[in-house]
Scaffold this motif. Structure first.
Motif, PDB file in Angstrom:
ATOM      1  N   LYS A  38      -3.843  -6.682   3.898  1.00  0.00           N
ATOM      2  CA  LYS A  38      -2.950  -7.143   4.953  1.00  0.00           C
ATOM      3  C   LYS A  38      -3.726  -7.733   6.127  1.00  0.00           C
ATOM      4  O   LYS A  38      -4.867  -7.367   6.380  1.00  0.00           O
ATOM      5  CB  LYS A  38      -2.100  -5.973   5.471  1.00  0.00           C
ATOM      6  CG  LYS A  38      -1.191  -5.341   4.438  1.00  0.00           C
ATOM      7  CD  LYS A  38      -0.434  -4.178   5.064  1.00  0.00           C
ATOM      8  CE  LYS A  38       0.482  -3.500   4.056  1.00  0.00           C
ATOM      9  NZ  LYS A  38       1.186  -2.340   4.662  1.00  0.00           N
ATOM     10  N   LYS A  39      -3.067  -8.610   6.872  1.00  0.00           N
ATOM     11  CA  LYS A  39      -3.585  -9.061   8.149  1.00  0.00           C
ATOM     12  C   LYS A  39      -3.426  -7.945   9.178  1.00  0.00           C
ATOM     13  O   LYS A  39      -2.674  -6.986   8.984  1.00  0.00           O
ATOM     14  CB  LYS A  39      -2.832 -10.305   8.631  1.00  0.00           C
ATOM     15  CG  LYS A  39      -2.988 -11.520   7.728  1.00  0.00           C
ATOM     16  CD  LYS A  39      -2.209 -12.696   8.295  1.00  0.00           C
ATOM     17  CE  LYS A  39      -2.372 -13.922   7.413  1.00  0.00           C
ATOM     18  NZ  LYS A  39      -1.618 -15.093   7.943  1.00  0.00           N
ATOM     19  N   ILE A  40      -4.162  -8.059  10.289  1.00  0.00           N
ATOM     20  CA  ILE A  40      -3.985  -7.095  11.376  1.00  0.00           C
ATOM     21  C   ILE A  40      -2.556  -7.190  11.910  1.00  0.00           C
ATOM     22  O   ILE A  40      -2.052  -8.281  12.183  1.00  0.00           O
ATOM     23  CB  ILE A  40      -4.982  -7.358  12.517  1.00  0.00           C
ATOM     24  CG1 ILE A  40      -6.414  -7.067  12.051  1.00  0.00           C
ATOM     25  CG2 ILE A  40      -4.656  -6.494  13.734  1.00  0.00           C
ATOM     26  CD1 ILE A  40      -7.466  -7.375  13.101  1.00  0.00           C
TER      27      ILE A  40
ATOM     28  N   ILE B 158      -4.442  -1.571  11.546  1.00  0.00           N
ATOM     29  CA  ILE B 158      -5.722  -2.126  11.115  1.00  0.00           C
ATOM     30  C   ILE B 158      -6.324  -1.168  10.089  1.00  0.00           C
ATOM     31  O   ILE B 158      -5.952  -0.012  10.015  1.00  0.00           O
ATOM     32  CB  ILE B 158      -6.698  -2.339  12.303  1.00  0.00           C
ATOM     33  CG1 ILE B 158      -6.895  -1.044  13.094  1.00  0.00           C
ATOM     34  CG2 ILE B 158      -6.188  -3.434  13.211  1.00  0.00           C
ATOM     35  CD1 ILE B 158      -7.885  -1.162  14.228  1.00  0.00           C
TER      36      ILE B 158
ATOM     37  N   ALA C  51      -9.115  -6.044   7.985  1.00  0.00           N
ATOM     38  CA  ALA C  51      -7.916  -6.765   7.559  1.00  0.00           C
ATOM     39  C   ALA C  51      -8.282  -7.670   6.390  1.00  0.00           C
ATOM     40  O   ALA C  51      -9.424  -7.678   5.912  1.00  0.00           O
ATOM     41  CB  ALA C  51      -7.343  -7.576   8.724  1.00  0.00           C
ATOM     42  N   ASP C  52      -7.325  -8.421   5.941  1.00  0.00           N
ATOM     43  CA  ASP C  52      -7.535  -9.395   4.873  1.00  0.00           C
ATOM     44  C   ASP C  52      -8.688 -10.325   5.261  1.00  0.00           C
ATOM     45  O   ASP C  52      -8.606 -11.017   6.280  1.00  0.00           O
ATOM     46  CB  ASP C  52      -6.249 -10.197   4.673  1.00  0.00           C
ATOM     47  CG  ASP C  52      -6.347 -11.219   3.561  1.00  0.00           C
ATOM     48  OD1 ASP C  52      -7.445 -11.399   2.988  1.00  0.00           O
ATOM     49  OD2 ASP C  52      -5.315 -11.861   3.264  1.00  0.00           O
TER      50      ASP C  52
END
Length: 311
Positions: free
Chosen positions: A50-52, A81, A118-119
């Motif tokens: 995932k993104k932050i 995060i 993240a990602d």
């Protein structure tokens, strides 16, 4: 697959840790978390990174991260995060000459969570770790470490760089913004304290004269190397590490060598190169299991951040 789906379905109704959990010895605690939580929720297929979650981080009650002593997160805890990780059982093997007390003298029952901020396709590859050392009849001791606030760019080798409980300031907007968020609960958001590890040994006995490092450097085993070039998932990489592998050497900065008796209160004493040059080897972290990516390791396993200088 059915067992994993059942665990996910019941996750929000998951029974909390047993009422007498904290009174157990460290070996029993580790076995319960590993067998009944981590392995029971092991992923059949890895979820995407995932993104932050910046908005989620803004609304997270960060004081819980600093003050909660439990090994399990509160209900509906949001990991904004470091959302995805792999966890392994580990032990801390000290050097015979380590001057530090408590758990720095050795700990046979620990959990190590290796994650990315993240990602990596969004903000680059940014490794982090959280270590939990379990104690007989008492709360665990925990600390976290990063390579840096911005990571290591497009280098996808998790073990390419050292990690530390103290990281230097970054000029990028993203790290500055996250620092501001964490300043709500800590004067020194780029530092984590190590005092707790020195105050008690793994049998639960308090140390009469605790002595702890100012800073730790976790140096990866140079024989563990993964491809630098993407794409590959770090969780797949970690799953190939055998049981009994020495992952990190621990190098510690003696507080007497910091050069300032009030260094714990000085936010600027971070980047002095001589700290790393003079750091002494005090031990190793060795795996006592394989690495496992799991729902519980991603959402429920909890690691406290100890405020620097007990603010």
């Amino acid at each position: 697959m059915k067992k994993q789906q059942k665990f996910w379905h019941n996750a929000h109704n998951l029974e909390p840790l047993p009422n007498d959990y904290e009174s157990w010895n460290a070996a029993k605690k580790q076995d319960f978390i590993w067998q009944q939580r981590i392995l029971e929720s092991r992923y059949d297929n890895l979820p995407p990174l995932k993104k932050i979650d910046v908005i989620g981080l803004l609304f997270t009650l960060l004081s819980i991260k600093m003050d909660r002593l439990a090994d399990e997160a509160p209900r509906k805890w949001n990991k904004a995060i470091h959302a995805h990780a792999s966890v392994a059982k580990v032990k801390l093997i000290p050097t015979p000459t380590t001057p530090f007390t408590g758990l720095f003298k050795g700990a046979d029952y620990g959990l190590l969570r290796l994650s990315l901020t993240a990602d990596p396709s969004d903000r680059g590859f940014a490794p982090g770790l959280a270590l939990k050392l379990l104690v007989d009849g008492k709360p665990s001791e925990n600390f976290s470490a990063l390579v840096s606030l911005t990571g290591q760019g497009n280098n996808y080798n998790f073990f390419a760089n050292e990690l530390s409980n103290i990281v230097p300031e970054e000029n990028d907007l993203g790290p500055k913004f996250i620092n501001l968020i964490f300043r709500r609960v800590s004067k020194f958001p780029r530092k984590l304290y190590l005092q707790g590890f020195a105050k008690i040994d793994q049998t639960g006995h308090p140390e009469p004269d605790p002595f702890y490092p100012y800073r730790l450097f976790l140096v990866p085993n140079p024989t563990i190397q993964f491809p630098e070039q993407p794409p590959h998932d770090f969780r797949d990489d970690l799953a190939t590490i055998p049981v009994g592998t020495s992952l990190f050497s621990l190098y510690a900065v003696d507080p007497k060598n910091v050069g300032d008796e009030n260094a714990n209160q000085n936010a600027d004493i971070i980047d002095e190169p001589s700290y790393r040059q003079n750091a002494q080897l005090i031990g190793h972290l060795e795996t006592t299991s394989e690495f496992v990516a799991s729902y519980y390791g991603d959402s429920q396993l909890f690691f406290r951040h100890q405020r620097f200088a007990n603010q």
